[in-house]
Design a protein around this motif. Structure first.
Motif, short mmCIF file in Angstrom:
data_model
loop_
_atom_site.label_atom_id
_atom_site.label_comp_id
_atom_site.label_asym_id
_atom_site.label_seq_id
_atom_site.Cartn_x
_atom_site.Cartn_y
_atom_site.Cartn_z
N LEU A 1 9.38 -10.33 0.90
CA LEU A 1 9.67 -11.33 1.66
C LEU A 1 9.77 -11.27 3.22
O LEU A 1 9.91 -10.05 3.68
N PRO A 2 9.26 -12.25 3.78
CA PRO A 2 8.96 -12.11 5.31
C PRO A 2 10.47 -11.50 6.01
O PRO A 2 11.51 -12.03 5.65
N GLY A 3 10.23 -11.47 7.25
CA GLY A 3 11.56 -10.91 8.05
C GLY A 3 12.00 -11.84 8.60
O GLY A 3 13.46 -11.72 8.93
N ASN A 4 11.65 -13.08 8.68
CA ASN A 4 12.41 -14.31 9.25
C ASN A 4 12.92 -15.21 8.28
O ASN A 4 12.29 -15.61 7.16
N ALA A 5 14.28 -15.54 8.46
CA ALA A 5 15.08 -16.26 7.55
C ALA A 5 14.28 -17.42 7.08
O ALA A 5 14.30 -17.89 5.81
N ARG A 6 13.86 -18.49 7.84
CA ARG A 6 13.04 -19.53 7.74
C ARG A 6 11.97 -19.50 6.72
O ARG A 6 11.81 -20.22 5.71
N GLU A 7 11.14 -18.64 6.91
CA GLU A 7 10.01 -17.93 6.39
C GLU A 7 10.31 -17.58 4.61
O GLU A 7 9.87 -17.94 3.89
N ARG A 8 11.51 -16.77 4.86
CA ARG A 8 12.03 -16.34 3.52
C ARG A 8 12.38 -17.40 2.62
O ARG A 8 12.02 -17.61 1.47
N ALA A 9 13.05 -18.47 3.16
CA ALA A 9 13.37 -19.57 2.51
C ALA A 9 12.27 -20.34 1.99
O ALA A 9 12.10 -20.73 0.84
N ARG A 10 11.26 -20.36 2.82
CA ARG A 10 10.07 -21.14 2.33
C ARG A 10 9.39 -20.33 1.17
O ARG A 10 8.90 -20.94 0.14
N LEU A 11 9.22 -18.98 1.42
CA LEU A 11 8.81 -18.07 0.33
C LEU A 11 9.38 -18.43 -0.91
O LEU A 11 8.95 -18.19 -2.17
N ARG A 12 10.89 -18.15 -0.94
CA ARG A 12 11.70 -18.44 -1.95
C ARG A 12 11.50 -19.68 -2.71
O ARG A 12 11.75 -19.93 -3.96
N ALA A 13 11.28 -20.87 -1.82
CA ALA A 13 10.90 -21.96 -2.62
C ALA A 13 9.84 -22.08 -3.56
O ALA A 13 9.76 -22.60 -4.58
N TYR A 14 8.63 -21.37 -3.21
CA TYR A 14 7.74 -20.80 -3.86
C TYR A 14 8.19 -20.44 -5.37
O TYR A 14 7.67 -20.92 -6.28
N ALA A 15 8.98 -19.42 -5.24
CA ALA A 15 9.40 -18.80 -6.36
C ALA A 15 10.25 -19.82 -7.25
O ALA A 15 10.19 -19.68 -8.49
N MET B 1 6.35 -12.09 -2.88
CA MET B 1 7.44 -12.46 -3.98
C MET B 1 6.65 -13.65 -4.68
O MET B 1 6.64 -13.97 -5.96
N ALA B 2 5.69 -14.58 -3.67
CA ALA B 2 5.16 -15.67 -4.11
C ALA B 2 3.89 -15.28 -5.35
O ALA B 2 3.86 -16.06 -6.39
N TRP C 1 19.40 -19.05 2.14
CA TRP C 1 19.17 -19.30 3.96
C TRP C 1 20.63 -19.71 4.42
O TRP C 1 20.89 -19.26 5.53
N ILE C 2 21.11 -20.65 3.83
CA ILE C 2 22.41 -21.06 4.26
C ILE C 2 23.40 -19.68 4.62
O ILE C 2 24.01 -19.40 5.57
N ASP C 3 23.41 -18.68 3.51
CA ASP C 3 24.07 -17.58 3.41
C ASP C 3 23.70 -16.74 4.54
O ASP C 3 24.39 -15.84 5.17
N GLU C 4 22.43 -16.63 4.82
CA GLU C 4 21.66 -15.74 5.84
C GLU C 4 22.25 -16.16 7.15
O GLU C 4 22.40 -15.44 7.99
N THR C 5 22.15 -17.64 7.46
CA THR C 5 22.34 -18.35 8.79
C THR C 5 23.52 -18.44 9.07
O THR C 5 24.06 -18.14 10.18
N TRP C 6 24.59 -18.53 8.17
CA TRP C 6 25.91 -18.44 8.39
C TRP C 6 26.76 -17.43 7.56
O TRP C 6 27.19 -17.82 6.17
N PRO C 7 26.78 -16.18 8.09
CA PRO C 7 27.27 -15.26 6.86
C PRO C 7 28.62 -15.43 6.56
O PRO C 7 29.11 -14.73 5.63
N ASP C 8 29.35 -16.23 6.98
CA ASP C 8 30.86 -15.91 6.95
C ASP C 8 31.35 -17.37 6.51
O ASP C 8 31.23 -18.50 7.02
N PRO C 9 32.01 -17.34 5.36
CA PRO C 9 32.31 -16.48 4.23
C PRO C 9 31.05 -16.11 3.54
O PRO C 9 30.22 -17.12 3.07
N ALA C 10 30.92 -14.96 2.92
CA ALA C 10 29.63 -14.50 2.04
C ALA C 10 29.70 -15.22 0.88
O ALA C 10 30.51 -15.18 0.24
N PHE C 11 28.43 -15.44 0.34
CA PHE C 11 28.31 -16.08 -0.99
C PHE C 11 28.15 -14.84 -1.77
O PHE C 11 28.39 -15.31 -3.12
N LEU C 12 27.51 -13.81 -1.33
CA LEU C 12 27.12 -12.62 -2.30
C LEU C 12 28.17 -11.51 -1.85
O LEU C 12 28.25 -11.23 -0.58
N PRO C 13 28.30 -10.35 -2.98
CA PRO C 13 29.13 -9.34 -2.64
C PRO C 13 28.07 -8.26 -1.67
O PRO C 13 26.81 -8.38 -1.63
#
Lengths: 218, 218
Positions: free
Chosen positions: A84-98, A164-165, B73-85
């Motif tokens: 996955l890419p290092g940037n959260a936004r790009e990760r979200a896009r790539l995970r959408a492909y998955a 991941m895609a 993406w939501i969990d990465e962008t706003w880490p608190d409270p965490a959705f994952l252990p």
């Protein structure tokens, strides 16, 4: 760590995990679960996979199930090369492909669903094939549009390296060919799939190269 | 950041995102997409969601699609409270709960699939309901077993606080009730669902509390 993959040569989700472990250079043993004889419904297997689905990845600590969860675990446990890419936004896009493949295509054309429409809804072989083609075509057509929107110049689906895609794409394209999906309208996906299949990690993971594949590959 | 959720009051995947944003305390605007009139197939909407599915989450930068990707993406962008252990192995287990619902239950009982079995496989209303109940029951039964294996003492599915597992569970239990699934054999899921629905973040996200819900809630 000693890893054992309980899978099946032609299972998409098993195929994803084989690609992922190969990309990370992680050795694993294979224990084939013969879906044709119903081995996935064996009570021992179901103690760690209560759905009775392949794959499961087992180590000294226990079993991991569900390929989307296992792929994230593999990427977290062996970070290099990153899926996955290092940037959260790009990760979200790539995970959408998955997710397009992992949620909206593959489960709907999976063996248990095809068996249900045959047994309970009297679908004949033509209707079963049409069903699989319909859901695969719908999902891959959307993915082709997404790939055009994100154009990163190839050769892989997300640029210069497999991600991941591609781990999701290649097994789904294998199924698309099996069910006779028209590939003409999917040039970006076809090109990315071709590039990925030429990569040694993907080649070693191909269904026909697995110990439980029949000699004729069908 | 100004967030707009394109969703539908009764869509499971929209419901997940409403819960998630509420849990993080993130404000968002809602733009209802009326699935009954086919608004999801509008070409403008499909420029950012080529599948023509809800939800999409839009901000100044563009659109995010596919709820599994958006939840991460939501969990990465706003880490608190965490959705994952915090532990990779536990994360993998928790993500397996999400995947059982997000891949193996929800897409198979989703509107477009129900419409297809009606239109193309001549399923009548009884067969459509039986279809939905079959896949929901199969998946939730496996999840009930997993919850027993992982018993963390409740009240939520993964212990004392809501996690990604509850974000998937609650909308799926809503659908289970809609389709008349027998809940007797799912005591752990019923208890976790009850606990979560009493939480303000879940309550505010409930279908009947959305601006586009009909007055009678059906």
């Amino acid at each position: 760590m000693s890893l054992t993959l309980y899978g099946y040569w032609r299972s998409s989700a098993s195929y994803r995990l084989r690609i992922a472990l190969n990309l990370k250079g992680v050795a694993f043993e294979q224990k084939p679960v013969d879906l044709r004889t119903g081995a996935q419904r064996d009570p021992d297997f179901r103690t760690f996979q209560p759905q009775g689905f392949v794959p499961a990845l087992v180590d000294e600590t226990g079993a991991l199930i569900q390929s989307p969860a296992i792929l994230e675990w593999i990427d977290e446990t062996w970070p290099d090369p990153a899926f996955l890419p290092g940037n959260a936004r790009e990760r979200a896009r790539l995970r959408a492909y998955a997710a397009v493949i992992g949620c909206d295509i593959h489960p709907i054309q999976n063996l248990s669903v095809l068996q249900y429409i045959k047994a309970e809804l009297d679908a004949d072989q033509t209707a079963v094939q049409a069903w699989a083609r319909h859901w695969i075509t719908n999902g891959l057509t959307a993915l082709e549009t997404m790939a055009a929107q994100d154009d990163r110049g190839g050769p892989f689906l997300w640029g210069k390296a497999p991600t991941m895609a591609d781990i999701y794409l290649v097994p789904q394209m294998y199924n698309a060919r099996r069910f006779g999906v028209d590939m003409e309208a999917l040039p970006r996906l076809v090109a990315a799939d071709d590039a990925a299949r030429a990569h040694p990690a993907f080649e070693a993971a191909a269904p026909e190269n697995q110990p439980d594949a029949p000699e004729d590959g069908h």
